[in-house]
Design an enzyme around this catalytic site. Structure first.
Site, mmCIF file in Angstrom:
data_model
loop_
_atom_site.group_PDB
_atom_site.id
_atom_site.type_symbol
_atom_site.label_atom_id
_atom_site.label_comp_id
_atom_site.label_asym_id
_atom_site.label_seq_id
_atom_site.Cartn_x
_atom_site.Cartn_y
_atom_site.Cartn_z
ATOM 1 N N ASP A 142 -13.996 -12.303 27.392
ATOM 2 C CA ASP A 142 -13.185 -11.982 26.016
ATOM 3 C C ASP A 142 -13.616 -10.130 26.195
ATOM 4 O OD1 ASP A 142 -12.469 -11.198 23.448
ATOM 5 O OD2 ASP A 142 -14.256 -12.180 22.529
ATOM 6 N N GLN A 171 -16.122 -9.749 15.540
ATOM 7 C CA GLN A 171 -14.745 -9.833 15.213
ATOM 8 C C GLN A 171 -14.258 -9.565 13.756
ATOM 9 O OE1 GLN A 171 -12.181 -10.453 16.989
ATOM 10 N NE2 GLN A 171 -12.778 -11.710 19.020
ATOM 11 N N TYR A 173 -18.501 -10.789 28.542
ATOM 12 C CA TYR A 173 -18.227 -9.902 27.331
ATOM 13 C C TYR A 173 -18.733 -10.581 26.078
ATOM 14 C CZ TYR A 173 -15.385 -8.111 31.338
ATOM 15 O OH TYR A 173 -14.991 -7.752 32.397
ATOM 16 N N CYS A 224 -0.155 6.467 6.824
ATOM 17 C CA CYS A 224 -1.343 5.966 7.613
ATOM 18 C C CYS A 224 -1.229 5.631 8.785
ATOM 19 C CB CYS A 224 -2.157 4.946 6.702
ATOM 20 S SG CYS A 224 -3.812 4.237 7.318
ATOM 21 N N CYS A 230 -1.663 0.788 9.368
ATOM 22 C CA CYS A 230 -0.927 -0.332 9.454
ATOM 23 C C CYS A 230 0.479 -0.098 9.925
ATOM 24 C CB CYS A 230 -0.538 -0.865 8.057
ATOM 25 S SG CYS A 230 -1.963 -1.542 7.380
ATOM 26 N N CYS A 279 -8.602 0.750 1.129
ATOM 27 C CA CYS A 279 -7.714 0.315 2.119
ATOM 28 C C CYS A 279 -7.301 -1.217 1.656
ATOM 29 C CB CYS A 279 -8.232 0.189 3.315
ATOM 30 S SG CYS A 279 -7.359 -0.653 4.735
ATOM 31 N N CYS A 305 -7.605 -9.148 23.411
ATOM 32 C CA CYS A 305 -6.944 -8.504 22.194
ATOM 33 C C CYS A 305 -5.719 -7.522 22.566
ATOM 34 C CB CYS A 305 -8.038 -7.912 21.551
ATOM 35 S SG CYS A 305 -8.910 -6.866 22.497
ATOM 36 N N CYS A 343 0.805 -1.293 0.005
ATOM 37 C CA CYS A 343 -0.126 0.120 0.069
ATOM 38 C C CYS A 343 0.998 1.222 0.080
ATOM 39 C CB CYS A 343 -0.715 0.121 1.198
ATOM 40 S SG CYS A 343 -1.862 1.451 1.432
ATOM 41 N N GLU A 370 -23.485 -9.256 28.565
ATOM 42 C CA GLU A 370 -22.891 -8.378 27.702
ATOM 43 C C GLU A 370 -23.477 -6.838 27.995
ATOM 44 O OE1 GLU A 370 -20.901 -7.724 24.871
ATOM 45 O OE2 GLU A 370 -21.975 -5.748 24.470
HETATM 46 N N1 SAH Z 1 -17.111 -12.485 22.665
HETATM 47 C C1 SAH Z 1 -17.590 -11.619 21.689
HETATM 48 C C2 SAH Z 1 -17.274 -9.971 21.900
HETATM 49 C C3 SAH Z 1 -15.914 -9.527 22.419
HETATM 50 S S1 SAH Z 1 -15.771 -8.017 22.252
HETATM 51 C C4 SAH Z 1 -17.045 -11.759 20.422
HETATM 52 O O1 SAH Z 1 -16.125 -12.337 20.405
HETATM 53 O O2 SAH Z 1 -17.609 -11.490 19.346
HETATM 54 C C5 SAH Z 1 -16.153 -7.341 24.068
HETATM 55 C C6 SAH Z 1 -17.377 -7.092 24.065
HETATM 56 O O3 SAH Z 1 -17.588 -6.714 25.562
HETATM 57 C C7 SAH Z 1 -18.021 -6.176 23.152
HETATM 58 O O4 SAH Z 1 -19.384 -6.713 22.851
HETATM 59 C C8 SAH Z 1 -18.443 -5.009 24.381
HETATM 60 O O5 SAH Z 1 -19.736 -4.459 24.092
HETATM 61 C C9 SAH Z 1 -18.468 -5.744 25.505
HETATM 62 N N2 SAH Z 1 -18.474 -4.806 26.779
HETATM 63 C C10 SAH Z 1 -17.553 -3.823 27.127
HETATM 64 N N3 SAH Z 1 -17.455 -3.672 28.567
HETATM 65 C C11 SAH Z 1 -18.266 -4.531 29.014
HETATM 66 C C12 SAH Z 1 -18.550 -4.667 30.350
HETATM 67 N N4 SAH Z 1 -18.132 -4.088 31.317
HETATM 68 N N5 SAH Z 1 -19.412 -5.832 30.810
HETATM 69 C C13 SAH Z 1 -19.878 -6.553 29.861
HETATM 70 N N6 SAH Z 1 -19.537 -6.457 28.410
HETATM 71 C C14 SAH Z 1 -18.734 -5.324 28.062
#
Ligand code: SAH
Length: 474
Positions: free
Chosen positions: A402, A298, A327, A77, A80, A163, A429, A71, A348
């Site tokens: 997560d 994701q 999450y 940018c 990346c 992109c 992440c 790119c 969530e």
């Molecule tokens: N496990 C899912 C989402 C992961 S991303 C997947 O893999 O698709 C993290 C997620 O946590 C998001 O959806 C976000 O909205 C949520 N989140 C952020 N802070 C939070 C909290 N304090 N309690 C519960 N969920 C939360």
């Protein structure tokens, strides 16, 4: 040594943000865009006591790991950071980043990490992998609306509708939006004056379904001549949903709270497949997901299948387990888990995502999962503290977390420790907050069993990690 001085140095290491690191005159210098193994000429930009920042001006001797970035915007940018490195070298960088975080931030023994850290799972094609793009809209030097990306650490827009990490469909969609803005005299939003209308264009593409979603983020409730915008977009192959999101706040957060559909559906769908965790080939079971503009999904669906399949393996389900998926977003991991568990509870914070999650369970004919809306650090202690788990025998055998980059809240970790699940699967992440949280969990009685990176974000410094923790007394 002083500012603006030119120095020659050999790059011997790389920092977590991808900058090359070299020594000169007893000082450590960070040189963005330099690769380990390069010998470079760089101009000192900033000097601190023991370290400084220098700008790459010439590559005297190129590292064998250096490649020509595909790119042309790779350097300015902000998206990346590693395009100038071969993909294999990027993977080595990420593997080291995971290890270093666990040792330095998590305080784990290096020998322990060497024993549990498995080789990172790389991508087959590290370009055009993103199913989602959020292009900022601004004004170029000639006063025309432009779409593109922010230059590193700034909000100056580099015009680029194509992109290299995104899908080819992005280009035509962005050009249609810009064309509409031009023809209908719709101004781009200006962050300084807080005037103008169009802030961002969010595009999502279902890799499996072929469905497209466009959500235009507006500094207001509506756009002039919305039908003109719809006309330009709705005939794009795969277009399923066109919406406007209102964001009138002075903020870096892209989406506001309100979204209004102006054409088609409120969401698109996509599917993810279970994979074998030795070959990473797909092995059949397909789960279909509904995805709203506001829901997290994701961005790299191919690597996500590998990541979730690993998470499922780490969960070690036999069919009798109660699992809490904290999450959980739109229930992506929850539904993978539900097929192997007795009961799954997902937690969530975003209501639209919970709504998507419930519909997703129904759509896939999965009935042993329940979704709770709220913050993990509030929902979990409430359930635990009020004896609700006890009453309904909902004690977790496995907890999956997560969280977003900032990791888990202290209260969430404390409650997890009290609940004493046999296994905790941590999907992260951000290796730094992961390491911090793993330290707390291991101090509370867990042991690190398995750790594996999955590269979801080729060309960038980001990496996803799956971890299995087990209670030391089981
Ligand atoms: N496990 C899912 C989402 C992961 S991303 C997947 O893999 O698709 C993290 C997620 O946590 C998001 O959806 C976000 O909205 C949520 N989140 C952020 N802070 C939070 C909290 N304090 N309690 C519960 N969920 C939360």
């Amino acid at each position: 040594m002083q500012k603006n001085e030119m120095i020659r140095l050999k790059i011997e290491d790389m920092g977590v943000d991808g900058a090359g690191i070299g020594k000169y005159g007893g000082m450590t210098f960070f040189v963005k865009d330099a690769v380990i193994g390069d010998t470079v000429l760089a101009k000192i930009m900033k000097l601190k006591k023991t370290y400084g920042y220098a700008r790459l001006t010439e590559i005297m001797e190129a590292s064998p790991e250096r490649v020509e970035p595909p790119c042309i915007y790779a350097r300015p940018c902000g998206g990346c950071q590693l395009q100038q490195m071969s993909y294999q070298a990027q993977l080595r960088f990420k593997q080291k980043k995971i290890k270093d975080s666990l040792v330095r931030i998590g305080g784990f023994e290096e020998t322990r990490i060497d024993a549990v850290l498995e080789p990172i799972v790389g991508m087959d094609k590290p370009f055009a992998y993103r199913n989602k793009a959020q292009f900022p809209i601004g004004t170029d030097a000639g006063g025309q609306a432009a779409a593109g990306f922010y230059a590193g650490r700034t909000h100056n827009i580099i015009a680029n509708t194509d992109c290299a990490l995104g899908v080819p469909q992005n280009k035509a969609i962005l050009e249609a939006v810009l064309d509409y803005m031009k023809e209908c005299g719709v101004p781009a939003y200006d962050e300084k004056s807080r005037k103008g209308l169009v802030r961002h264009v969010l595009i999502r593409y279902g890799f499996d379904s072929g469905e497209l979603m466009v959500c235009v983020v507006v500094n207001g409730m509506r756009l002039p001549k919305e039908a003109e915008l719809v006309k330009r977009l709705c005939e794009t192959e795969g277009m399923k949903s066109i919406s406007l999101n209102t964001n009138t706040e002075d903020t870096n957060v892209i989406l506001g709270a309100c979204t209004r559909v102006i054409w088609g559906e409120a969401a698109i769908s996509d599917a993810l497949y279970l994979r074998d965790t030795s070959s990473f080939e797909r092995i059949g079971t397909k789960t279909v997901y509904r995805i709203s503009p506001q829901s997290f999904y994701q961005v790299n669906p191919i690597q996500t299948e590998k990541l979730y399949s690993l998470a499922l393996e780490y969960a070690g389900l036999t069919g009798t387990e109660t699992v809490w998926d904290l999450y959980c977003g739109i229930g992506t991991i929850s539904l993978f888990l539900a097929r192997g568990a007795k009961q799954v509870f997902g937690v969530e914070a975003v209501p639209q995502a919970v709504e998507d999650a419930r519909r997703n369970a129904e759509r896939n004919g999965i009935s042993n999962v329940e979704f709770l809306c709220g913050k993990a650090e509030e929902v979990l202690p409430e359930f635990y503290g009020q004896g609700k788990m006890e009453a309904n025998m909902q004690y977790p055998d496995v907890i999956v977390v997560d969280p977003p980059r900032k990791g888990c809240d202290e209260r969430c970790i404390e409650t997890m420790l009290q609940m004493q699940a046999k296994r905790i699967v941590y999907v992260s992440c951000d290796p730094a907050t992961l390491a911090r949280d793993l330290r707390r969990l291991c101090d509370g009685g867990y042991e690190l069993e398995r750790v594996r990176g999955v590269d979801q974000f080729g060309q960038t410094v980001h990496v996803e990690v799956a971890v299995l923790l087990m209670r030391a007394d089981t």
